[in-house]
Write an enzyme that holds these catalytic residues in place. Structure first.
Site, PDB file in Angstrom:
ATOM      1  N   CYS A 129       0.816  -1.220   0.000  1.00 10.97           N
ATOM      2  CA  CYS A 129       0.000   0.000   0.000  1.00 10.97           C
ATOM      3  C   CYS A 129       0.850   1.271   0.000  1.00 10.97           C
ATOM      4  CB  CYS A 129      -0.941   0.006   1.197  1.00 10.97           C
ATOM      5  SG  CYS A 129      -2.051  -1.398   1.208  1.00 10.97           S
ATOM      6  N   HIS A 163      -2.658   7.095   3.269  1.00  8.37           N
ATOM      7  CA  HIS A 163      -3.221   5.874   2.683  1.00  8.37           C
ATOM      8  C   HIS A 163      -4.523   5.553   3.402  1.00  8.37           C
ATOM      9  CE1 HIS A 163      -3.905   1.857   1.447  1.00  8.37           C
ATOM     10  NE2 HIS A 163      -3.510   1.305   2.576  1.00  8.37           N
ATOM     11  N   ASN A 203     -10.153   0.106   0.860  1.00  2.00           N
ATOM     12  CA  ASN A 203      -8.696   0.138   0.697  1.00  2.00           C
ATOM     13  C   ASN A 203      -8.345  -0.358  -0.705  1.00  2.00           C
ATOM     14  OD1 ASN A 203      -5.959  -0.357   0.727  1.00  2.00           O
ATOM     15  ND2 ASN A 203      -5.935  -1.402   2.703  1.00  2.00           N
TER      16      ASN A 203
HETATM   17  N1  COA Z   1     -17.503  -8.373  10.905  1.00  2.00           N
HETATM   18  C1  COA Z   1     -17.797  -8.641  12.175  1.00  2.00           C
HETATM   19  N2  COA Z   1     -16.875  -9.020  13.075  1.00  2.00           N
HETATM   20  C2  COA Z   1     -15.597  -9.070  12.650  1.00  2.00           C
HETATM   21  C3  COA Z   1     -15.228  -8.798  11.327  1.00  2.00           C
HETATM   22  C4  COA Z   1     -16.237  -8.443  10.431  1.00  2.00           C
HETATM   23  N3  COA Z   1     -15.996  -8.146   9.153  1.00  2.00           N
HETATM   24  N4  COA Z   1     -13.894  -8.953  11.210  1.00  2.00           N
HETATM   25  C5  COA Z   1     -13.423  -9.309  12.415  1.00  2.00           C
HETATM   26  N5  COA Z   1     -14.472  -9.403  13.293  1.00  2.00           N
HETATM   27  C6  COA Z   1     -14.431  -9.749  14.690  1.00  2.00           C
HETATM   28  C7  COA Z   1     -13.246 -10.626  15.043  1.00  2.00           C
HETATM   29  O1  COA Z   1     -13.528 -11.976  14.790  1.00  2.00           O
HETATM   30  C8  COA Z   1     -13.084 -10.328  16.508  1.00  2.00           C
HETATM   31  O2  COA Z   1     -14.033 -11.058  17.226  1.00  2.00           O
HETATM   32  P1  COA Z   1     -13.650 -11.736  18.644  1.00  2.00           P
HETATM   33  O3  COA Z   1     -13.308 -10.564  19.524  1.00  2.00           O
HETATM   34  O4  COA Z   1     -14.878 -12.446  19.005  1.00  2.00           O
HETATM   35  O5  COA Z   1     -12.468 -12.605  18.356  1.00  2.00           O
HETATM   36  C9  COA Z   1     -13.463  -8.859  16.612  1.00  2.00           C
HETATM   37  O6  COA Z   1     -14.252  -8.566  15.449  1.00  2.00           O
HETATM   38  C10 COA Z   1     -12.301  -7.919  16.666  1.00  2.00           C
HETATM   39  O7  COA Z   1     -11.384  -8.277  15.635  1.00  2.00           O
HETATM   40  P2  COA Z   1     -10.078  -7.461  15.346  1.00  2.00           P
HETATM   41  O8  COA Z   1      -9.323  -8.086  14.219  1.00  2.00           O
HETATM   42  O9  COA Z   1      -9.368  -7.235  16.647  1.00  2.00           O
HETATM   43  O10 COA Z   1     -10.721  -6.095  14.861  1.00  2.00           O
HETATM   44  P3  COA Z   1     -10.035  -4.706  14.706  1.00  2.00           P
HETATM   45  O11 COA Z   1     -10.743  -3.742  15.538  1.00  2.00           O
HETATM   46  O12 COA Z   1      -8.541  -4.786  14.827  1.00  2.00           O
HETATM   47  O13 COA Z   1     -10.350  -4.356  13.184  1.00  2.00           O
HETATM   48  C11 COA Z   1      -9.248  -4.316  11.064  1.00  2.00           C
HETATM   49  C12 COA Z   1      -9.867  -5.192  12.134  1.00  2.00           C
HETATM   50  C13 COA Z   1      -8.685  -5.211   9.970  1.00  2.00           C
HETATM   51  C14 COA Z   1     -10.351  -3.452  10.483  1.00  2.00           C
HETATM   52  C15 COA Z   1      -8.155  -3.429  11.672  1.00  2.00           C
HETATM   53  O14 COA Z   1      -7.341  -4.209  12.502  1.00  2.00           O
HETATM   54  C16 COA Z   1      -7.290  -2.725  10.677  1.00  2.00           C
HETATM   55  O15 COA Z   1      -7.730  -1.850   9.957  1.00  2.00           O
HETATM   56  N6  COA Z   1      -5.980  -3.045  10.660  1.00  2.00           N
HETATM   57  C17 COA Z   1      -4.962  -2.344   9.909  1.00  2.00           C
HETATM   58  C18 COA Z   1      -5.095  -2.496   8.445  1.00  2.00           C
HETATM   59  C19 COA Z   1      -3.929  -1.806   7.783  1.00  2.00           C
HETATM   60  O16 COA Z   1      -3.515  -0.752   8.146  1.00  2.00           O
HETATM   61  N7  COA Z   1      -3.354  -2.426   6.792  1.00  2.00           N
HETATM   62  C20 COA Z   1      -2.182  -1.838   6.203  1.00  2.00           C
HETATM   63  C21 COA Z   1      -2.385  -1.455   4.839  1.00  2.00           C
HETATM   64  S1  COA Z   1      -3.140  -2.736   3.878  1.00  2.00           S
END
Ligand code: COA
Length: 327
Positions: free
Chosen positions: A113, A254, A284
């Site tokens: 990215c 980004h 994204n």
């Molecule tokens: N819908 C509902 N629940 C979801 C879900 C979805 N689409 N995706 C994950 N969950 C759940 C998980 O299973 C987890 O459940 P649990 O607590 O029962 O295990 C809970 O939501 C929290 O998951 P988590 O992965 O900790 O969520 P988060 O708050 O970290 O958000 C992202 C996930 C991917 C949105 C976030 O971590 C993110 O944006 N990360 C960085 C991405 C990035 O910068 N990438 C770099 C460039 S590509």
């Protein structure tokens, strides 16, 4: 000495919209979860027969027209992508041919990215060294083609689109003031696609059977490093060029998650009304997020001559970087 200035921008996105409500029918998720955890409401999805290089060419034609050049004026075409039309040859070569940019050397780079920002750094360096004068920098992705629609944690994030930026050599006080790029390969597993390379070639059964040809991400871990890393490099380019965050007209990060954008803005002391955000409409699109958002803001007249724009990105690699540009 010459340096690079942004002389034109363009964008092309598929017309088909994939909403959160539609994703609710595919994976166990909700519009509410996606909006509150990521800021995304919808993203664009390429149609079956769509070809990414065609979108890149459309965005490029707009950037060239805006910058007053024709394809044969180009000496360099840099394409940032993790989803080229095909692995060989580079998509930049296909774009060069479709544009008829016969005098341009063209190649792809994969910095996840951060690809557009890496390209800005390289283009500015080539122009400063006198090795290039007119550079077309493209960020283009069809990420929905690599999204795993059985993995709710990743498939909701990604969208498709292309953005192009025309960079011209200038001696004026406008253009690129500073750039920095960083890498930490120890974080390679944070965001990766293990299959379809030479370890697991596409023609091996396990690539397909183990779903190795899809993007995998450790979201929580990536989130924390992304905020810290982007903030660090933003401070570095501001320091190097003698500006403070209060001088910045626009922060253009980004678009991976609007909570990441808010956190970086907060740490830098840049309020949300000066942060460029369009993730709610596109999700994204990896290397394409910055050039697409830039083109939107330029064409809407929100970016004005003299504005100071702070770009920053973070992605697979791990890679990250920042750039400061006087418009
Ligand atoms: N819908 C509902 N629940 C979801 C879900 C979805 N689409 N995706 C994950 N969950 C759940 C998980 O299973 C987890 O459940 P649990 O607590 O029962 O295990 C809970 O939501 C929290 O998951 P988590 O992965 O900790 O969520 P988060 O708050 O970290 O958000 C992202 C996930 C991917 C949105 C976030 O971590 C993110 O944006 N990360 C960085 C991405 C990035 O910068 N990438 C770099 C460039 S590509």
């Amino acid at each position: 000495m010459y340096h690079a200035a942004i002389a034109g921008t363009g964008r092309a996105v598929p017309p088909t919209i994939l909403t959160n409500a539609e994703l609710e029918k595919i994976v166990d998720t909700s519009d509410e979860w996606i909006r509150t955890r990521t800021g995304i409401r919808e993203r664009r999805k390429a149609g079956e027969g769509d070809v990414l290089s065609d979108y890149a060419v459309e965005a490029s034609r707009q950037a060239l027209e805006a910058g007053g050049l024709v394809p044969k004026d180009l000496d360099t075409i840099l394409v940032a992508t993790v989803t080229p039309d095909q692995p060989i040859p580079a998509m930049a070569c296909l774009i060069q041919n479709k544009l008829g940019a016969k005098k341009a050397a063209a190649w792809d780079h994969n910095a996840g990215c951060s690809g557009w920002l890496y390209g800005l750094h390289v283009a500015d360096a080539l122009i400063q060294a006198g090795k290039a004068h007119n550079v077309l920098l493209i960020g283009a992705e069809f990420l929905t083609r690599l999204a795993d629609y059985t993995d709710r944690a990743t498939c909701i994030l990604f969208g498709d689109g292309a953005g192009a930026t025309l960079l011209k050599a200038t001696r004026s006080d406008h253009g690129v003031l500073a750039t920095t790029i960083r890498t930490d390969g120890a974080g390679a597993s944070f965001i990766c696609m293990p299959g379809a390379g030479s370890v697991y070639p596409p023609n091996r059964p396990e690539t397909y059977e183990q779903r190795l040809g899809f993007i995998k991400m450790m979201g929580g871990e990536t989130f924390k490093v992304a905020v810290r890393s982007m903030t660090d490099v933003c401070k570095q380019v501001l320091d190097e060029s003698g500006f403070a965050a209060s001088d910045v007209t626009w922060l253009l990060p980004h678009q991976a998650n609007d909570r990441i954008i808010t956190a970086v803005g907060d740490r830098l002391g840049i309020p949300s009304e000066r942060c460029i955000v369009n993730i709610e409409r596109y999700g994204n699109t990896s290397s394409a997020t910055i050039p697409i958002a830039l083109d939107e803001y330029v064409r809407e007249g929100k970016i004005k001559k003299g504005d100071l724009i702070l770009f920053t990105a973070f992605g697979a690699g791990l890679t990250w970087g920042a750039g400061l540009v006087r418009w």
